[in-house]
Scaffold this motif. Structure first.
Motif, PDB file in Angstrom:
ATOM      1  N   ILE A 179     -10.594  20.718  29.158  1.00 49.64           N
ATOM      2  CA  ILE A 179     -10.648  19.201  29.854  1.00 49.64           C
ATOM      3  C   ILE A 179     -10.808  18.057  28.823  1.00 49.64           C
ATOM      4  N   VAL A 180     -11.483  18.256  27.748  1.00 51.67           N
ATOM      5  CA  VAL A 180     -11.473  17.058  26.663  1.00 51.67           C
ATOM      6  C   VAL A 180     -10.526  16.892  25.997  1.00 51.67           C
ATOM      7  N   LEU A 181      -9.729  18.133  25.870  1.00 48.57           N
ATOM      8  CA  LEU A 181      -8.433  18.014  24.934  1.00 48.57           C
ATOM      9  C   LEU A 181      -7.160  17.681  25.663  1.00 48.57           C
ATOM     10  N   GLY A 182      -7.427  17.480  27.128  1.00 51.43           N
ATOM     11  CA  GLY A 182      -6.307  16.918  28.173  1.00 51.43           C
ATOM     12  C   GLY A 182      -5.397  18.268  28.562  1.00 51.43           C
ATOM     13  N   ARG A 183      -5.982  19.434  28.328  1.00 50.73           N
ATOM     14  CA  ARG A 183      -5.092  20.629  28.748  1.00 50.73           C
ATOM     15  C   ARG A 183      -5.299  20.990  29.928  1.00 50.73           C
ATOM     16  N   ASP A 184      -6.247  20.503  30.803  1.00 49.79           N
ATOM     17  CA  ASP A 184      -6.558  20.966  32.174  1.00 49.79           C
ATOM     18  C   ASP A 184      -5.813  19.881  33.104  1.00 49.79           C
ATOM     19  N   PRO A 185      -4.819  20.433  33.886  1.00 45.84           N
ATOM     20  CA  PRO A 185      -4.065  19.468  34.636  1.00 45.84           C
ATOM     21  C   PRO A 185      -5.001  18.921  35.749  1.00 45.84           C
ATOM     22  N   ALA A 186      -5.955  19.806  36.364  1.00 44.69           N
ATOM     23  CA  ALA A 186      -6.805  19.213  37.501  1.00 44.69           C
ATOM     24  C   ALA A 186      -7.803  18.119  37.023  1.00 44.69           C
ATOM     25  N   PHE A 187      -8.255  18.274  35.837  1.00 45.08           N
ATOM     26  CA  PHE A 187      -9.377  17.309  35.380  1.00 45.08           C
ATOM     27  C   PHE A 187      -9.102  16.506  34.491  1.00 45.08           C
ATOM     28  N   ARG A 188      -9.531  15.389  34.387  1.00 46.93           N
ATOM     29  CA  ARG A 188      -9.252  14.479  33.130  1.00 46.93           C
ATOM     30  C   ARG A 188     -10.579  13.271  33.015  1.00 46.93           C
ATOM     31  N   ILE A 189     -10.747  13.203  31.621  1.00 50.61           N
ATOM     32  CA  ILE A 189     -11.887  12.371  31.480  1.00 50.61           C
ATOM     33  C   ILE A 189     -11.315  10.948  30.721  1.00 50.61           C
ATOM     34  N   SER A 190     -11.475   9.822  31.255  1.00 49.06           N
ATOM     35  CA  SER A 190     -11.254   8.661  30.378  1.00 49.06           C
ATOM     36  C   SER A 190     -12.614   8.342  29.677  1.00 49.06           C
ATOM     37  N   TRP A 191     -12.486   8.354  28.399  1.00 44.80           N
ATOM     38  CA  TRP A 191     -13.803   7.980  27.416  1.00 44.80           C
ATOM     39  C   TRP A 191     -14.150   6.748  27.592  1.00 44.80           C
ATOM     40  N   GLN A 192     -15.178   6.158  27.850  1.00 46.54           N
ATOM     41  CA  GLN A 192     -15.581   4.594  27.941  1.00 46.54           C
ATOM     42  C   GLN A 192     -16.964   4.306  27.134  1.00 46.54           C
ATOM     43  N   ALA A 193     -16.721   3.317  26.421  1.00 42.34           N
ATOM     44  CA  ALA A 193     -17.813   2.838  25.761  1.00 42.34           C
ATOM     45  C   ALA A 193     -18.965   2.196  26.413  1.00 42.34           C
ATOM     46  N   ASP A 194     -19.489   2.718  27.127  1.00 43.27           N
ATOM     47  CA  ASP A 194     -20.474   2.324  28.117  1.00 43.27           C
ATOM     48  C   ASP A 194     -21.710   3.273  28.301  1.00 43.27           C
ATOM     49  N   PRO A 195     -22.908   2.707  28.112  1.00 47.33           N
ATOM     50  CA  PRO A 195     -24.142   3.424  28.236  1.00 47.33           C
ATOM     51  C   PRO A 195     -24.181   4.240  29.312  1.00 47.33           C
ATOM     52  N   ASP A 196     -23.874   3.697  30.528  1.00 47.82           N
ATOM     53  CA  ASP A 196     -23.988   4.223  31.713  1.00 47.82           C
ATOM     54  C   ASP A 196     -23.087   5.674  31.893  1.00 47.82           C
ATOM     55  N   PHE A 197     -21.990   5.478  31.143  1.00 47.56           N
ATOM     56  CA  PHE A 197     -21.164   6.688  31.155  1.00 47.56           C
ATOM     57  C   PHE A 197     -21.755   7.667  30.418  1.00 47.56           C
ATOM     58  N   LEU A 198     -22.325   7.408  29.276  1.00 45.99           N
ATOM     59  CA  LEU A 198     -23.031   8.422  28.339  1.00 45.99           C
ATOM     60  C   LEU A 198     -24.180   9.076  29.151  1.00 45.99           C
ATOM     61  N   ILE A 199     -25.007   8.349  29.652  1.00 47.73           N
ATOM     62  CA  ILE A 199     -26.157   8.804  30.374  1.00 47.73           C
ATOM     63  C   ILE A 199     -25.772   9.714  31.470  1.00 47.73           C
ATOM     64  N   TRP A 200     -24.727   9.285  32.126  1.00 47.62           N
ATOM     65  CA  TRP A 200     -23.922  10.273  33.342  1.00 47.62           C
ATOM     66  C   TRP A 200     -23.719  11.391  32.825  1.00 47.62           C
ATOM     67  N   GLY A 201     -22.726  11.230  31.526  1.00 45.12           N
ATOM     68  CA  GLY A 201     -22.333  12.622  31.324  1.00 45.12           C
ATOM     69  C   GLY A 201     -23.307  13.475  30.557  1.00 45.12           C
ATOM     70  N   LEU A 202     -24.221  13.079  30.011  1.00 43.04           N
ATOM     71  CA  LEU A 202     -25.372  13.735  29.659  1.00 43.04           C
ATOM     72  C   LEU A 202     -26.221  14.604  30.727  1.00 43.04           C
ATOM     73  N   ARG A 203     -26.420  13.758  31.787  1.00 41.86           N
ATOM     74  CA  ARG A 203     -26.994  14.066  33.015  1.00 41.86           C
ATOM     75  C   ARG A 203     -26.294  15.137  33.711  1.00 41.86           C
ATOM     76  N   PHE A 204     -24.989  15.078  33.646  1.00 45.17           N
ATOM     77  CA  PHE A 204     -23.910  15.932  34.251  1.00 45.17           C
ATOM     78  C   PHE A 204     -24.142  17.418  33.671  1.00 45.17           C
ATOM     79  N   LEU A 205     -24.066  17.413  32.145  1.00 41.84           N
ATOM     80  CA  LEU A 205     -24.217  18.497  31.380  1.00 41.84           C
ATOM     81  C   LEU A 205     -25.608  19.038  31.811  1.00 41.84           C
ATOM     82  N   ALA A 206     -26.724  18.462  32.031  1.00 42.19           N
ATOM     83  CA  ALA A 206     -27.897  18.993  32.354  1.00 42.19           C
ATOM     84  C   ALA A 206     -28.066  19.707  33.498  1.00 42.19           C
TER      85      ALA A 206
END
Length: 405
Positions: A68-95
């Motif tokens: 997904i991170v490398l853009g090789r999954d056709p179903a999922f895509r992540i647009s990286w954002q310089a946003d603290p809320d995005f980072l916090i959401w991502g870390l909580r998602f992994l948890a």
């Protein structure tokens, strides 16, 4: 009896308005759009997935994260954002991805889906609204033997919760849905859920709103954008603020604005825990021989449903910035994937309807249903992700119970 504002006229907001009005409250339904059901509810997969409440953060998804991170999954895509809320959401998602946490989240969602199922049964008895509802059943198609074997653990767990799911081979699934004989994707095995249903969420929103106005005297304020909440000195809600009209006083309010909730995060900081996960759908006229049972292609993350005289494919999960808008390339990816397994989608027609919408998703996939921490008298019913249609009425019941004390 209280004067209650419901902010948001998608499936969650309209369902909330229905349960509150049925309890005897005076309800005002507010939305920035000109009619109900125009945003995330307008083109969703239509599936009422009583037995499929699987949280998005899961061990399986984490195994696919490098692709997904490398853009090789056709179903999922992540647009990286310089946003603290995005980072916090991502870390909580992994948890929330480890197996124990995933099942705890999924179990909570399944309980909410069961409540929705009971509320919908009551609604169908009480009202005569039409939204192409039917008990269709659902077939989850697994493309490889390993993923199908792995599904057995979850199926066994769900069956202990009195959810009817069955592990089938392709031949048995084709007897249930003959259209699968023409399905050109790999099918190593199938999970069949005969009790799942479907319906047109947008039609539900419009029809139920009309019913509420006619039978309960509900007031609608459509095409009006809420910009905040006014409180008294004791911190209790006293009015709703608008961009384009004077404030209106209410006893209490429910925020059910879906992807619009984060726009009010200055008053509702809990909404910062929501990120938009954009999806796409294509709806075409129903062709002779099209599947009548709902289908979900697990590998391609595609959902197919026959809705009245139309046939819809929905899919993709793009974690993007809010307001990113329709991406033609991503929609083309959806159409190409659908065409590869069901050739009926190879030719574009003048009656095609295309859609894209933001599903408001929390890191755990569990919606936020609780009183506001900051404003007394304000209740939150937000963050339902891709299961808003399935969870709408159960969420509405829980909010009504909170308001009742």
């Amino acid at each position: 009896m209280a004067d209650i504002a419901v902010v948001g006229a998608g499936v969650v907001g309209v369902s909330t308005a229905y349960v509150l009005a049925r309890e005897g409250h005076r309800v005002t339904l507010i939305d920035a759009a000109g009619e109900p059901g125009t945003c995330a509810s307008a083109g969703n997969a239509a599936q009422l997935s009583w037995a499929y409440g699987d949280a998005m953060a899961s061990p399986t998804l984490i195994r696919h994260l490098p692709a997904i991170v490398l853009g090789r999954d056709p179903a999922f895509r992540i647009s990286w954002q310089a946003d603290p809320d995005f980072l916090i959401w991502g870390l909580r998602f992994l948890a929330n991805a480890p197996a124990a946490r995933w099942w705890a989240n999924t179990r909570t969602i399944l309980d909410l889906a069961a409540a929705s199922r009971r509320e919908l049964a009551a609604l169908l008895v009480e009202t005569d609204i039409s939204f192409d509802y039917r008990l269709a059943g659902k077939l989850h198609l697994y493309g490889d033997a390993a993923s199908f074997r792995a599904a057995r653990v979850t199926v066994d767990r769900k069956n202990t919760l009195d959810l009817d799911q069955r592990m089938l081979n392709r031949e048995t699934a084709e007897e249930i849905e003959p259209a699968l004989r023409r399905y050109q994707g790999e099918i190593a095995g199938v999970v069949y859920t005969p009790g799942d249903a479907l319906g047109d969420a947008a039609a539900y929103c419009r029809a139920l709103t009309t019913h509420l106005v006619r039978e309960y005297g509900m007031i609608t304020l459509l095409g009006r954008r809420v910009c905040g909440f006014r409180t008294a000195k004791n911190g209790r809600l006293c009015a709703i603020r608008f961009l384009d009209r004077e404030d209106i006083a209410f006893d209490c309010a429910v925020l059910a604005a879906g992807p619009g909730a984060p726009l009010l995060s200055h008053d509702v900081p809990e909404a910062r825990a929501i990120r938009p996960v954009r999806g796409y759908s294509l709806t075409i006229p129903l062709a002779v021989g099209a599947p009548r049972v709902s289908l979900t292609d697990v590998k391609r993350k595609l959902a197919f449903a026959a809705i009245g005289n139309r046939f819809r494919v929905a899919g993709l999960a793009d974690i993007t910035a809010a307001g990113a808008g329709f991406d033609t390339g991503r929609f083309d990816a959806l159409r190409t994937a659908a065409s590869s397994v069901l050739p009926e989608f190879q030719v574009a027609g003048p009656d095609d309807t295309i859609w894209s919408g933001e599903r408001p998703t929390t890191p755990s996939s569990k919606p936020i249903i609780r009183p506001s921490r900051r404003i007394r008298g304000l209740y939150l019913n937000i963050g339902h992700g891709m299961l808003g249609w399935t969870l709408a009425l159960g969420s509405a019941r829980r909010v009504a119970d909170l308001i009742a004390g």
